[in-house]
Design a protein around this motif. Structure first.
Motif, PDB file in Angstrom:
ATOM      1  N   TYR A  79       0.847  -1.190   0.000  1.00  0.00           N
ATOM      2  CA  TYR A  79       0.000   0.000   0.000  1.00  0.00           C
ATOM      3  C   TYR A  79       0.884   1.241   0.000  1.00  0.00           C
ATOM      4  O   TYR A  79       1.957   1.252   0.605  1.00  0.00           O
ATOM      5  N   GLU A  80       0.422   2.292  -0.686  1.00  0.00           N
ATOM      6  CA  GLU A  80       1.245   3.496  -0.839  1.00  0.00           C
ATOM      7  C   GLU A  80       0.686   4.715  -0.130  1.00  0.00           C
ATOM      8  O   GLU A  80       1.413   5.671   0.116  1.00  0.00           O
ATOM      9  N   TYR A  81      -0.621   4.700   0.181  1.00  0.00           N
ATOM     10  CA  TYR A  81      -1.188   5.901   0.789  1.00  0.00           C
ATOM     11  C   TYR A  81      -2.283   5.545   1.793  1.00  0.00           C
ATOM     12  O   TYR A  81      -2.850   4.454   1.778  1.00  0.00           O
ATOM     13  N   ILE A  82      -2.552   6.498   2.663  1.00  0.00           N
ATOM     14  CA  ILE A  82      -3.577   6.383   3.684  1.00  0.00           C
ATOM     15  C   ILE A  82      -4.439   7.645   3.630  1.00  0.00           C
ATOM     16  O   ILE A  82      -3.919   8.759   3.560  1.00  0.00           O
ATOM     17  N   ILE A  83      -5.764   7.467   3.662  1.00  0.00           N
ATOM     18  CA  ILE A  83      -6.673   8.600   3.774  1.00  0.00           C
ATOM     19  C   ILE A  83      -7.283   8.550   5.174  1.00  0.00           C
ATOM     20  O   ILE A  83      -7.955   7.576   5.523  1.00  0.00           O
ATOM     21  N   LEU A  84      -7.043   9.565   5.977  1.00  0.00           N
ATOM     22  CA  LEU A  84      -7.443   9.568   7.375  1.00  0.00           C
ATOM     23  C   LEU A  84      -8.686  10.422   7.613  1.00  0.00           C
ATOM     24  O   LEU A  84      -8.830  11.497   7.023  1.00  0.00           O
ATOM     25  N   ARG A  85      -9.567   9.926   8.482  1.00  0.00           N
ATOM     26  CA  ARG A  85     -10.717  10.748   8.853  1.00  0.00           C
ATOM     27  C   ARG A  85     -10.265  11.858   9.780  1.00  0.00           C
ATOM     28  O   ARG A  85      -9.708  11.603  10.856  1.00  0.00           O
ATOM     29  N   LEU A  86     -10.518  13.088   9.372  1.00  0.00           N
ATOM     30  CA  LEU A  86     -10.212  14.230  10.226  1.00  0.00           C
ATOM     31  C   LEU A  86     -11.264  14.365  11.316  1.00  0.00           C
ATOM     32  O   LEU A  86     -10.950  14.675  12.469  1.00  0.00           O
ATOM     33  N   GLY A  87     -12.524  14.120  10.944  1.00  0.00           N
ATOM     34  CA  GLY A  87     -13.618  14.224  11.901  1.00  0.00           C
ATOM     35  C   GLY A  87     -14.950  14.283  11.183  1.00  0.00           C
ATOM     36  O   GLY A  87     -15.043  13.997   9.990  1.00  0.00           O
ATOM     37  N   GLU A  99      -4.142  12.267  14.848  1.00  0.00           N
ATOM     38  CA  GLU A  99      -2.759  12.696  15.077  1.00  0.00           C
ATOM     39  C   GLU A  99      -1.811  11.492  15.115  1.00  0.00           C
ATOM     40  O   GLU A  99      -0.731  11.512  14.499  1.00  0.00           O
ATOM     41  N   GLU A 100      -2.204  10.445  15.833  1.00  0.00           N
ATOM     42  CA  GLU A 100      -1.377   9.242  15.934  1.00  0.00           C
ATOM     43  C   GLU A 100      -1.196   8.583  14.572  1.00  0.00           C
ATOM     44  O   GLU A 100      -0.085   8.194  14.201  1.00  0.00           O
ATOM     45  N   PHE A 101      -2.289   8.466  13.823  1.00  0.00           N
ATOM     46  CA  PHE A 101      -2.227   7.809  12.517  1.00  0.00           C
ATOM     47  C   PHE A 101      -1.422   8.635  11.516  1.00  0.00           C
ATOM     48  O   PHE A 101      -0.690   8.093  10.690  1.00  0.00           O
ATOM     49  N   TYR A 102      -1.578   9.945  11.577  1.00  0.00           N
ATOM     50  CA  TYR A 102      -0.813  10.823  10.680  1.00  0.00           C
ATOM     51  C   TYR A 102       0.682  10.618  10.907  1.00  0.00           C
ATOM     52  O   TYR A 102       1.451  10.417   9.956  1.00  0.00           O
ATOM     53  N   ALA A 103       1.099  10.657  12.168  1.00  0.00           N
ATOM     54  CA  ALA A 103       2.517  10.487  12.493  1.00  0.00           C
ATOM     55  C   ALA A 103       3.015   9.101  12.103  1.00  0.00           C
ATOM     56  O   ALA A 103       4.114   8.943  11.551  1.00  0.00           O
ATOM     57  N   GLY A 104       2.207   8.079  12.367  1.00  0.00           N
ATOM     58  CA  GLY A 104       2.604   6.712  12.051  1.00  0.00           C
ATOM     59  C   GLY A 104       2.733   6.462  10.559  1.00  0.00           C
ATOM     60  O   GLY A 104       3.666   5.785  10.110  1.00  0.00           O
ATOM     61  N   ALA A 105       1.791   6.993   9.800  1.00  0.00           N
ATOM     62  CA  ALA A 105       1.829   6.816   8.346  1.00  0.00           C
ATOM     63  C   ALA A 105       3.045   7.514   7.744  1.00  0.00           C
ATOM     64  O   ALA A 105       3.740   6.955   6.882  1.00  0.00           O
TER      65      ALA A 105
END
Length: 211
Positions: A79-87, A99-105
């Protein structure tokens, strides 16, 4: 003679690589990618192509997946990218895992984008969404788009003009901030004439939920 042949072969290889890179650029980057502040210069390989090809694979994540995420393993699987739910409109704070997922990705070398699930049925309500998102985003940098998630049942019967006004108000607010923006919705909504005949498909990115 050997030295001459070596340089000749080296130049040939360089030219071949240049041609290959040019072809990849044409495959990955739509014609609309003409400015530096739109995400394409930061690794984005998508585009509103609709050609049925898979150019790269990614996942969308939120706090629903908080106990089952290993970003290094995700990257190792290709996998090359992650789309994260902001809210969402109903949240009073950013998604608990954003925040945790952003940093981890980022640490795992994955490209990142985001989405916001809106319940807005009026322009006043979507302006409240915009204010939340601007606060929650901070100075985050994305390689992939920031998507406006518009698919709630409360929005299903809105007049076309109202729906488009809500969508464009949100998207335009973040285009002005330099984000590459997109619309997320279910397949049945994205195929409706009020979307397909608007400027949305040719101006912004599209994320279709097709189960």
């Amino acid at each position: 003679i050997l030295l001459k042949n070596f340089f000749t072969k080296t130049i040939s290889v360089i030219l071949a690589v240049m041609v290959l890179v040019s072809c990849l650029t044409l495959c990955f980057v739509p014609a609309s990618a003409t400015t530096a502040q739109n995400g394409y210069d930061r690794g984005y390989k998508g585009g509103f192509k609709g050609d049925g090809k898979i150019y790269c694979k990614g996942l969308d994540l939120s706090s629903w997946q908080k106990d089952a995420v290993n970003f290094n393993a995700i990257a190792a699987m290709g996998y090359e990218y992650i789309i994260l739910r902001l809210g969402t409109s109903k949240m009073t704070a950013v998604d608990p895992c954003f925040e945790e997922f952003y940093a981890g990705a980022k640490a795992a070398g994955l490209d990142v984008g985001a989405y916001f699930y809106s319940y807005a049925t009026t322009v006043d309500a979507v302006n409240e969404d915009i204010a939340k998102c601007k606060q929650w985003l901070g100075d985050k940098k994305f390689e992939y788009p920031f998507y406006f998630d518009y698919e709630d049942k409360s929005q299903a019967d809105l007049p076309t003009a109202t729906a488009l006004n809500i969508i464009n108000t949100f998207i335009d607010a973040f285009v002005e901030e330099g984000y590459l923006m997109g619309l997320y919705s279910m397949k049945s909504w994205m195929a409706q004439s009020w979307i397909t005949s608007s400027s949305l498909p040719t101006t912004y990115e599209g994320w279709v939920a097709h189960y």
